[in-house]
Design a protein around this motif. Sequence first.
Motif, PDB file in Angstrom:
ATOM      1  N   GLY A  43      -2.254  16.083 -25.356  1.00 21.39           N
ATOM      2  CA  GLY A  43      -1.141  15.751 -24.462  1.00 21.39           C
ATOM      3  C   GLY A  43      -1.591  14.891 -23.295  1.00 21.39           C
ATOM      4  N   TYR A  44      -2.776  15.207 -22.779  1.00 18.17           N
ATOM      5  CA  TYR A  44      -3.335  14.419 -21.686  1.00 18.17           C
ATOM      6  C   TYR A  44      -3.642  12.991 -22.159  1.00 18.17           C
ATOM      7  N   ALA A  45      -4.230  12.879 -23.355  1.00 16.86           N
ATOM      8  CA  ALA A  45      -4.528  11.557 -23.915  1.00 16.86           C
ATOM      9  C   ALA A  45      -3.239  10.770 -24.142  1.00 16.86           C
ATOM     10  N   GLY A  46      -2.205  11.445 -24.641  1.00 12.33           N
ATOM     11  CA  GLY A  46      -0.922  10.772 -24.841  1.00 12.33           C
ATOM     12  C   GLY A  46      -0.317  10.286 -23.536  1.00 12.33           C
ATOM     13  N   THR A  47      -0.460  11.087 -22.483  1.00  8.39           N
ATOM     14  CA  THR A  47       0.034  10.686 -21.165  1.00  8.39           C
ATOM     15  C   THR A  47      -0.734   9.463 -20.665  1.00  8.39           C
ATOM     16  N   CYS A  48      -2.041   9.464 -20.862  1.00  8.37           N
ATOM     17  CA  CYS A  48      -2.851   8.308 -20.443  1.00  8.37           C
ATOM     18  C   CYS A  48      -2.469   7.057 -21.238  1.00  8.37           C
ATOM     19  N   ILE A  49      -2.241   7.208 -22.532  1.00 10.71           N
ATOM     20  CA  ILE A  49      -1.826   6.067 -23.363  1.00 10.71           C
ATOM     21  C   ILE A  49      -0.468   5.549 -22.898  1.00 10.71           C
ATOM     22  N   PHE A  50       0.444   6.456 -22.556  1.00  3.23           N
ATOM     23  CA  PHE A  50       1.743   6.049 -22.020  1.00  3.23           C
ATOM     24  C   PHE A  50       1.559   5.207 -20.759  1.00  3.23           C
ATOM     25  N   LEU A  51       0.677   5.623 -19.880  1.00  2.00           N
ATOM     26  CA  LEU A  51       0.447   4.873 -18.639  1.00  2.00           C
ATOM     27  C   LEU A  51      -0.162   3.499 -18.909  1.00  2.00           C
ATOM     28  N   VAL A  52      -1.026   3.410 -19.908  1.00  2.00           N
ATOM     29  CA  VAL A  52      -1.581   2.097 -20.289  1.00  2.00           C
ATOM     30  C   VAL A  52      -0.439   1.179 -20.715  1.00  2.00           C
ATOM     31  N   PHE A  53       0.444   1.673 -21.573  1.00  2.00           N
ATOM     32  CA  PHE A  53       1.560   0.847 -22.042  1.00  2.00           C
ATOM     33  C   PHE A  53       2.545   0.520 -20.924  1.00  2.00           C
ATOM     34  N   LEU A  54       2.733   1.437 -20.008  1.00  2.00           N
ATOM     35  CA  LEU A  54       3.620   1.177 -18.878  1.00  2.00           C
ATOM     36  C   LEU A  54       3.054   0.065 -17.985  1.00  2.00           C
ATOM     37  N   ALA A  55       1.745   0.080 -17.775  1.00  2.00           N
ATOM     38  CA  ALA A  55       1.119  -0.974 -16.973  1.00  2.00           C
ATOM     39  C   ALA A  55       1.159  -2.317 -17.707  1.00  2.00           C
ATOM     40  N   ILE A  56       0.988  -2.295 -19.018  1.00  2.00           N
ATOM     41  CA  ILE A  56       1.115  -3.535 -19.802  1.00  2.00           C
ATOM     42  C   ILE A  56       2.546  -4.054 -19.689  1.00  2.00           C
ATOM     43  N   LEU A  57       3.523  -3.148 -19.750  1.00  2.00           N
ATOM     44  CA  LEU A  57       4.922  -3.547 -19.600  1.00  2.00           C
ATOM     45  C   LEU A  57       5.155  -4.229 -18.253  1.00  2.00           C
ATOM     46  N   SER A 163      -6.203   4.725 -16.516  1.00  2.00           N
ATOM     47  CA  SER A 163      -5.241   4.264 -17.529  1.00  2.00           C
ATOM     48  C   SER A 163      -4.375   3.139 -16.975  1.00  2.00           C
ATOM     49  N   VAL A 164      -3.931   3.286 -15.743  1.00  2.00           N
ATOM     50  CA  VAL A 164      -3.124   2.237 -15.116  1.00  2.00           C
ATOM     51  C   VAL A 164      -3.955   0.965 -14.973  1.00  2.00           C
ATOM     52  N   LEU A 165      -5.196   1.111 -14.527  1.00  2.00           N
ATOM     53  CA  LEU A 165      -6.064  -0.069 -14.386  1.00  2.00           C
ATOM     54  C   LEU A 165      -6.325  -0.736 -15.736  1.00  2.00           C
ATOM     55  N   LEU A 166      -6.545   0.063 -16.769  1.00  2.00           N
ATOM     56  CA  LEU A 166      -6.757  -0.491 -18.110  1.00  2.00           C
ATOM     57  C   LEU A 166      -5.513  -1.240 -18.582  1.00  2.00           C
ATOM     58  N   GLY A 167      -4.349  -0.669 -18.349  1.00  2.00           N
ATOM     59  CA  GLY A 167      -3.109  -1.336 -18.737  1.00  2.00           C
ATOM     60  C   GLY A 167      -2.895  -2.649 -18.000  1.00  2.00           C
ATOM     61  N   VAL A 168      -3.203  -2.668 -16.706  1.00  2.00           N
ATOM     62  CA  VAL A 168      -3.090  -3.912 -15.932  1.00  2.00           C
ATOM     63  C   VAL A 168      -4.058  -4.949 -16.487  1.00  2.00           C
ATOM     64  N   PHE A 169      -5.273  -4.531 -16.796  1.00  2.00           N
ATOM     65  CA  PHE A 169      -6.271  -5.446 -17.352  1.00  2.00           C
ATOM     66  C   PHE A 169      -5.806  -6.018 -18.690  1.00  2.00           C
TER      67      PHE A 169
END
Length: 186
Positions: A43-57, A163-169
């Motif tokens: 669940g934690y990994a899924g939340t982190c993946i969600f944040l990556v996609f949100l930052a990419i969005l 996760s947010v930083l990874l998504g922004v990158f």
Amino acid sequence: MDMSSHDSMSSDPMNMESMPMVFTTSHHTPLYGSGWTPSTGGGYAGTCIFLVFLAILLRLLFAAKSVLEQRWAIAARNRRYVRVQGRTTEAGRIDQDPDVKTGSLITVNGVEENVKVVQARSQSTPFRLSVDVPRAVLTTLIAAVAYLLMLAVMSYNVGYFLSVLLGVFLGELAVGRYAQNDDHVH
């Protein structure tokens, strides 16, 4: 301060004592509310993946806004040309004159003579429903996604932050070249 008032403060969910003010690595940190609290590692990994996609969005929205702003600016410039009725073009004059062997299709102004360039009276473009409503909607979406990402980072969870930083990158890597004229550096 007596103990009864201290106990009532500690049971308050908005109490500052319950909010972490240092980074944590807990896998049970709530995101956006108690209903979204990972209880497992997955669940934690899924939340982190969600944040990556949100930052990419967010980066995609910035790029889309930049591309649309460029298109709207080009369309506004193209609306500056007004067709003048009754005036023959240079090409029309060449076709009508039998003595002309060659001729130039571009005039001194760089456009056909039946077109007049209208000078803008101000630097800003006029209000257009077809431009300003989509611009406002897109800016509101950008703000909403940015605030959601800010709240995730403010949870002080290292995994959420990274996760947010990874998504922004990743988002910048994918579409950053399209948002070159954007003033946002989030």
